[in-house]
Design a protein around this motif. Structure first.
Motif, PDB file in Angstrom:
ATOM      1  N   ILE A 191       0.853  -1.186   0.000  1.00 50.28           N
ATOM      2  CA  ILE A 191       0.000   0.000   0.000  1.00 50.28           C
ATOM      3  C   ILE A 191       0.894   1.243   0.000  1.00 50.28           C
ATOM      4  O   ILE A 191       1.852   1.330   0.788  1.00 50.28           O
ATOM      5  N   TYR A 192       0.585   2.173  -0.878  1.00 53.28           N
ATOM      6  CA  TYR A 192       1.351   3.409  -0.995  1.00 53.28           C
ATOM      7  C   TYR A 192       0.416   4.588  -0.724  1.00 53.28           C
ATOM      8  O   TYR A 192      -0.679   4.655  -1.290  1.00 53.28           O
ATOM      9  N   ILE A 193       0.865   5.500   0.121  1.00 54.49           N
ATOM     10  CA  ILE A 193       0.080   6.679   0.485  1.00 54.49           C
ATOM     11  C   ILE A 193       0.837   7.924   0.038  1.00 54.49           C
ATOM     12  O   ILE A 193       1.977   8.145   0.469  1.00 54.49           O
ATOM     13  N   LEU A 194       0.218   8.735  -0.819  1.00 55.94           N
ATOM     14  CA  LEU A 194       0.787  10.025  -1.192  1.00 55.94           C
ATOM     15  C   LEU A 194       0.424  11.048  -0.120  1.00 55.94           C
ATOM     16  O   LEU A 194      -0.751  11.276   0.150  1.00 55.94           O
ATOM     17  N   ASP A 195       1.450  11.641   0.495  1.00 50.79           N
ATOM     18  CA  ASP A 195       1.267  12.627   1.554  1.00 50.79           C
ATOM     19  C   ASP A 195       1.919  13.928   1.096  1.00 50.79           C
ATOM     20  O   ASP A 195       3.154  14.063   1.111  1.00 50.79           O
ATOM     21  N   ASN A 249       8.541  18.329   1.114  1.00 48.19           N
ATOM     22  CA  ASN A 249       8.176  18.586  -0.284  1.00 48.19           C
ATOM     23  C   ASN A 249       7.173  17.566  -0.820  1.00 48.19           C
ATOM     24  O   ASN A 249       6.895  17.534  -2.018  1.00 48.19           O
ATOM     25  N   GLY A 250       6.647  16.756   0.066  1.00 46.88           N
ATOM     26  CA  GLY A 250       5.749  15.679  -0.342  1.00 46.88           C
ATOM     27  C   GLY A 250       6.432  14.343  -0.139  1.00 46.88           C
ATOM     28  O   GLY A 250       7.659  14.228  -0.239  1.00 46.88           O
ATOM     29  N   SER A 300       2.250  19.696  -4.811  1.00 45.24           N
ATOM     30  CA  SER A 300       1.039  19.993  -5.582  1.00 45.24           C
ATOM     31  C   SER A 300       0.491  18.761  -6.306  1.00 45.24           C
ATOM     32  O   SER A 300      -0.420  18.887  -7.123  1.00 45.24           O
ATOM     33  N   ALA A 301       1.040  17.585  -6.026  1.00 42.85           N
ATOM     34  CA  ALA A 301       0.562  16.361  -6.685  1.00 42.85           C
ATOM     35  C   ALA A 301      -0.860  16.043  -6.238  1.00 42.85           C
ATOM     36  O   ALA A 301      -1.214  16.251  -5.078  1.00 42.85           O
ATOM     37  N   VAL A 302      -1.684  15.563  -7.152  1.00 48.62           N
ATOM     38  CA  VAL A 302      -3.071  15.228  -6.831  1.00 48.62           C
ATOM     39  C   VAL A 302      -3.335  13.720  -6.912  1.00 48.62           C
ATOM     40  O   VAL A 302      -4.312  13.232  -6.355  1.00 48.62           O
ATOM     41  N   ILE A 349       7.516   2.687   5.221  1.00 46.39           N
ATOM     42  CA  ILE A 349       8.859   3.004   4.763  1.00 46.39           C
ATOM     43  C   ILE A 349       8.798   4.273   3.921  1.00 46.39           C
ATOM     44  O   ILE A 349       7.864   4.465   3.142  1.00 46.39           O
ATOM     45  N   ASP A 350       9.792   5.139   4.104  1.00 43.02           N
ATOM     46  CA  ASP A 350       9.944   6.308   3.252  1.00 43.02           C
ATOM     47  C   ASP A 350      10.321   5.818   1.856  1.00 43.02           C
ATOM     48  O   ASP A 350      11.404   5.294   1.642  1.00 43.02           O
ATOM     49  N   TYR A 351       9.402   5.970   0.891  1.00 43.14           N
ATOM     50  CA  TYR A 351       9.589   5.394  -0.440  1.00 43.14           C
ATOM     51  C   TYR A 351      10.881   5.864  -1.101  1.00 43.14           C
ATOM     52  O   TYR A 351      11.587   5.089  -1.749  1.00 43.14           O
ATOM     53  N   PHE A 352      11.238   7.131  -0.931  1.00 37.16           N
ATOM     54  CA  PHE A 352      12.410   7.685  -1.606  1.00 37.16           C
ATOM     55  C   PHE A 352      13.679   7.582  -0.760  1.00 37.16           C
ATOM     56  O   PHE A 352      14.773   7.850  -1.243  1.00 37.16           O
TER      57      PHE A 352
END
Length: 209
Positions: A161-165, A170-171, A201-203, A188-191
């Motif tokens: 599962i990935y959550i965009l925050d 910076n996101g 500003s990602a949607v 886990i911090d994906y990056f």
């Protein structure tokens, strides 16, 4: 150019064919295929339909105004709903419960192909998973939610599962690994703090092979 010509000759119906011909050439250049739109379903009462998941003959639609998810079963031709009004999913709504866990504001929905389940996540980290056939739903709490700021979108790939925050720095994208059928570890911090893109500003987002 055609629209400018209409100002001079508004009754020249030949301009319509010139417009269509030019549009067809541009569509071919940009590999655009145009489709006719049709109304599948009308839902009354101040709704805001913001996210949609298509799976087989069913559509799942998130109403972000009332914080609930509708199941819409399509007719065989796919052009309209088989039942008027759609079917609200009882556990996927603000004020509902999933496995005895209260559900809050759902911010996104997606589909888990590996488990064949519809997935929703609320802003408090409650994960709701529903079998699409009988709408049997379970709920669980994700860990590390205290680190979330502005969860915006969710995606599932390879049962992760990935959550965009968009509110963290910076996101950020948080990744939850599954162990068997559970998500019992902190995200886990994906990056990994390296080459961080700017995601404020990602949607939405998607993950694939």
């Amino acid at each position: 150019q055609v629209e400018e010509c209409r100002l001079i000759q508004p009754q020249d119906f030949y301009l319509d064919s010139i417009h269509d011909e030019g549009q067809a050439v541009l569509d071919q250049l940009y590999q655009i295929v145009r489709r006719e739109a049709s109304v599948v379903l009308s839902i009354e009462g101040g709704v805001s339909l913001t996210h949609i998941v298509a799976q087989g003959q069913n559509l799942y639609v998130l109403d972000s105004a009332n914080m609930l998810v509708y199941q819409v079963t399509l007719t065989d031709d796919g052009l309209q709903s088989a039942r008027p009004g759609g079917t609200p999913i009882r556990e996927m709504r603000r004020g509902g419960t999933a496995s005895g866990i209260p559900v809050g504001d759902i911010f996104d929905i997606t589909y888990n192909e590996q488990k064949n389940t519809l997935v929703a996540v609320d802003r408090d980290g409650v994960l709701i998973e529903c079998s699409p056939r009988f709408l049997q739903c379970t709920g669980r709490r994700l860990l590390g939610v205290e680190n979330w700021v502005t969860p915006t979108a969710v995606a599932v790939w390879d049962n992760r599962i990935y959550i965009l925050d968009t509110g963290v720095g910076n996101g950020q994208i948080w990744r939850y690994d599954s162990v068997g059928d559970t998500y019992n570890s902190a995200p886990i911090d994906y990056f990994g703090g390296v080459s961080m893109p700017i995601l404020r500003s990602a949607v939405d987002f998607a993950i694939d092979d």
